[in-house]
Design an enzyme around this catalytic site. Structure first.
Site, PDB file in Angstrom:
ATOM      1  N   VAL A   1     -19.903   1.404  -3.825  1.00 25.91           N
ATOM      2  CA  VAL A   1     -20.232   0.007  -3.533  1.00 25.91           C
ATOM      3  C   VAL A   1     -21.645  -0.126  -2.949  1.00 25.91           C
ATOM      4  CG1 VAL A   1     -19.582  -2.058  -2.234  1.00 25.91           C
ATOM      5  CG2 VAL A   1     -17.796  -0.539  -3.097  1.00 25.91           C
TER       6      VAL A   1
ATOM      7  N   GLY B   1     -24.027   3.677   4.106  1.00 23.61           N
ATOM      8  CA  GLY B   1     -23.148   4.194   3.057  1.00 23.61           C
ATOM      9  C   GLY B   1     -23.611   3.774   1.680  1.00 23.61           C
TER      10      GLY B   1
ATOM     11  N   LYS C   1       0.873  -1.185   0.000  1.00 24.18           N
ATOM     12  CA  LYS C   1       0.000   0.000   0.000  1.00 24.18           C
ATOM     13  C   LYS C   1       0.900   1.222   0.000  1.00 24.18           C
ATOM     14  CE  LYS C   1      -4.461   1.054   0.510  1.00 24.18           C
ATOM     15  NZ  LYS C   1      -5.641   0.388  -0.040  1.00 24.18           N
TER      16      LYS C   1
ATOM     17  N   GLY D   1     -22.314   4.809  -1.412  1.00 29.63           N
ATOM     18  CA  GLY D   1     -21.364   5.308  -2.409  1.00 29.63           C
ATOM     19  C   GLY D   1     -21.237   4.319  -3.548  1.00 29.63           C
TER      20      GLY D   1
END
Ligand code: NAI
Length: 364
Positions: free
Chosen positions: A188, A184, A81, A186
Site C-alpha cells: 500500500v 512503510g 476474521k 509495502g
C-alpha cells in the site's frame, strides 16, 4: 483424529469457533462479530501467536474492526476474521489449509474468508477446493490485489484531509508542495507514495528495509529517513502504512504533523489516544474509514453481475465524502474523529443503512 470444532461463548459476538486438527497441526479461531449488514467477510491470518489467548484477542479485535469498517463503507457485509496459530513460513501446508477450509464450511456462508497476513491468493485456491466461502481467488473473475484500491482510497482520504485543513482549492493543487511522511513502503505505502508524487507532494519516506526506502526515495525525489525518525519529522500529513499501535502516549507527544492519514490498521494503541490527538490539534483520519478501499473492492466481486473494477473505483472514491462527514461530525459535536467514526458505524448498523438486500454471488 479428525477436525474438532468447539463453539466459544463470547459476549457481543455472534459466533466464535475454535477448530483443531492435530494430525495436520491446525489450531484456528474464527470469529463472526456481527452479520446485521450481511455475511461476514474478513481475512485469514496465519501467525505464530505465543498463546491461544493472544490469538483469541487478535481475532476478536480484528473481526469487530471489520464490522465497523464494512458498515461505514456500506458494502452489505458483516465483520468476521480468522486466525491460524502457526508460522506461515514453516508450518503452512496444503493439509492444514484444507482442514481449516472445513471449519469455514461448517459456518455455512456466515463467514467468507480472504487473504491476509501469512496467506496468499494461492492459499485461497486450496481453501476453495473444500469450501465455496472464499473470496479473491487468483483468477480473472476475482477482484485481484486489494492494495491498489486501498492505496487509492488512502490517497482520496489524504485529499479529504487537505480539503478540511486548507480549504477549497482546485483538486490538482490540493497537495502541491505539501510535505507528506510515509511510514512503510509495502504493497500500500509504495502505491500511495506514487499517487502523492504525481499530485505534487513533497515526500519523506521510510521502511524498516532501508534499501527499499532509498530506492523509492530516488524514484520519487523524496527524502528517506529511518523508521524511528519518520513519526517525528516535521510534515503536514503523516501516513502510517506499516504496523498498528504507532499512535500512543509516547509517540503522540512528539508528533510534528498537522494531520494523520494512512492505511495501517489499528493505528491508535488505545481508544483514548484519539482524544489525545484532538487535544494536540492533529486531524486524524480514522484508519478503518480511510483504509476501506481493499474491502470495498473485494465486496464488488460478490455483486450479481460479477466484478467490475470501474464500479470498485467509484465506490472507493466515496471514502473522500465519508471522511468529510466524519470530520464534520467531529467538529460539530466536539468529538475525536475516531469516536465520530465509531458512532457513524453504530448509527449505520442500528438503522441497517447499507444492509445487503440480495444474497452474495460467488462467481467461481
Ligand atoms: P506490506 O507487508 O506489504 O508492507 C508493510 C511495509 O512496512 C513493509 O515494506 C515493511 O518492511 C514496512 N514496515 C514494517 N514495520 C515498519 C516500521 N516500523 N517502520 C517502517 N516500515 C515498516 O503491508 P501492506 O499490505 O502494504 O499493508 C500496510 C498496512 O495497511 C498494514 O497495517 C495493513 O494491515 C494495512 N492494510 C492493508 C490493506 C491492503 O489492501 N493491503 C487493506 C487495509 C489495511
Amino acid at each position: 483424529m479428525a477436525l474438532s470444532i468447539e463453539e466459544i461463548d463470547i459476549e457481543d459476538y455472534e459466533k466464535v469457533i475454535e477448530a483443531k486438527d492435530p494430525d495436520v497441526g491446525l489450531h484456528a479461531l474464527i470469529a463472526i462479530h456481527d452479520t446485521t449488514m450481511g455475511p461476514s467477510l474478513g481475512g485469514c491470518r496465519i501467525y505464530p501467536y505465543t498463546s491461544r489467548e493472544d490469538a483469541l484477542f487478535d481475532v476478536l479485535r480484528l473481526s469487530r474492526g471489520m464490522t465497523y469498517k464494512s458498515a461505514v463503507a456500506e458494502i452489505g457485509l458483516g465483520g468476521g476474521k480468522s486466525v491460524i496459530i502457526a508460522d506461515p513460513k514453516t508450518q503452512k501446508t496444503e493439509a492444514l489449509l484444507r482442514s481449516f477450509a472445513k471449519a469455514v464450511d461448517s459456518l455455512d456462508g456466515q463467514y467468507i474468508c480472504a487473504e491476509d497476513m501469512g496467506t496468499t491468493l494461492e492459499d485461497m485456491s486450496i481453501i476453495r477446493s473444500v469450501t465455496q466461502w472464499v473470496a479473491a481467488l487468483p483468477d480473472l473473475k476475482s477482484s485481484g490485489d486489494p492494495s491498489r484500491f486501498t492505496a487509492w482510497g488512502c490517497f482520496r482520504g489524504v485529499q479529504a484531509v487537505a480539503h478540511t485543513l486548507w480549504g477549497a482549492c482546485p483538486v490538482k493543487d490540493m497537495l502541491r508542495e505539501r510535505t507528506i511522511a510515509i511510514q512503510g513502503l509495502g504493497s500500500v505505502g509504495a502505491k500511495l507514495a506514487e499517487h502523492l508524487f504525481w499530485a505534487g507532494a513533497r515526500l519523506i519516506v521510510s521502511d524498516v528495509d532501508p534499501v527499499r526506502a532509498e530506492g523509492i526515495a530516488a524514484q520519487l525525489g523524496a527524502q528517506a529517513c529511518t523508521s524511528e525518525e519518520i513519526l517525528h519529522v516535521p510534515c503536514d500529513i503523516l501516513a502510517p502504512c506499516a504496523v498498528g499501535g504507532v499512535l500512543n502516549s509516547e509517540s503522540i507527544q512528539r508528533l510534528q504533523c498537522t494531520a494523520i492519514a494512512g492505511a495501517a490498521n489499528n493505528q491508535l494503541l488505545h481508544e483514548e489516544h484519539g482524544e489525545l490527538l484532538m487535544e494536540k490539534g492533529i486531524l486524524y483520519a480514522p484508519d478503518f474509514v480511510i483504509n476501506a478501499g481493499g474491502i470495498i473492492n473485494v465486496a464488488c466481486e460478490l455483486e450479481s453481475e460479477g466484478y467490475d473494477p470501474c464500479l470498485a473505483r467509484e465506490k472507493v472514491n466515496t471514502i473522500y465524502d465519508t471522511l468529510l462527514s466524519v470530520f464534520e461530525m467531529s467538529a460539530r459535536r466536539n468529538l475525536p474523529t475516531s469516536q465520530a467514526a465509531d458512532e457513524l458505524a453504530r448509527h449505520k448498523l442500528h438503522y441497517g443503512i447499507g444492509k445487503r438486500s440480495t444474497s452474495v454471488h460467488l462467481h467461481h
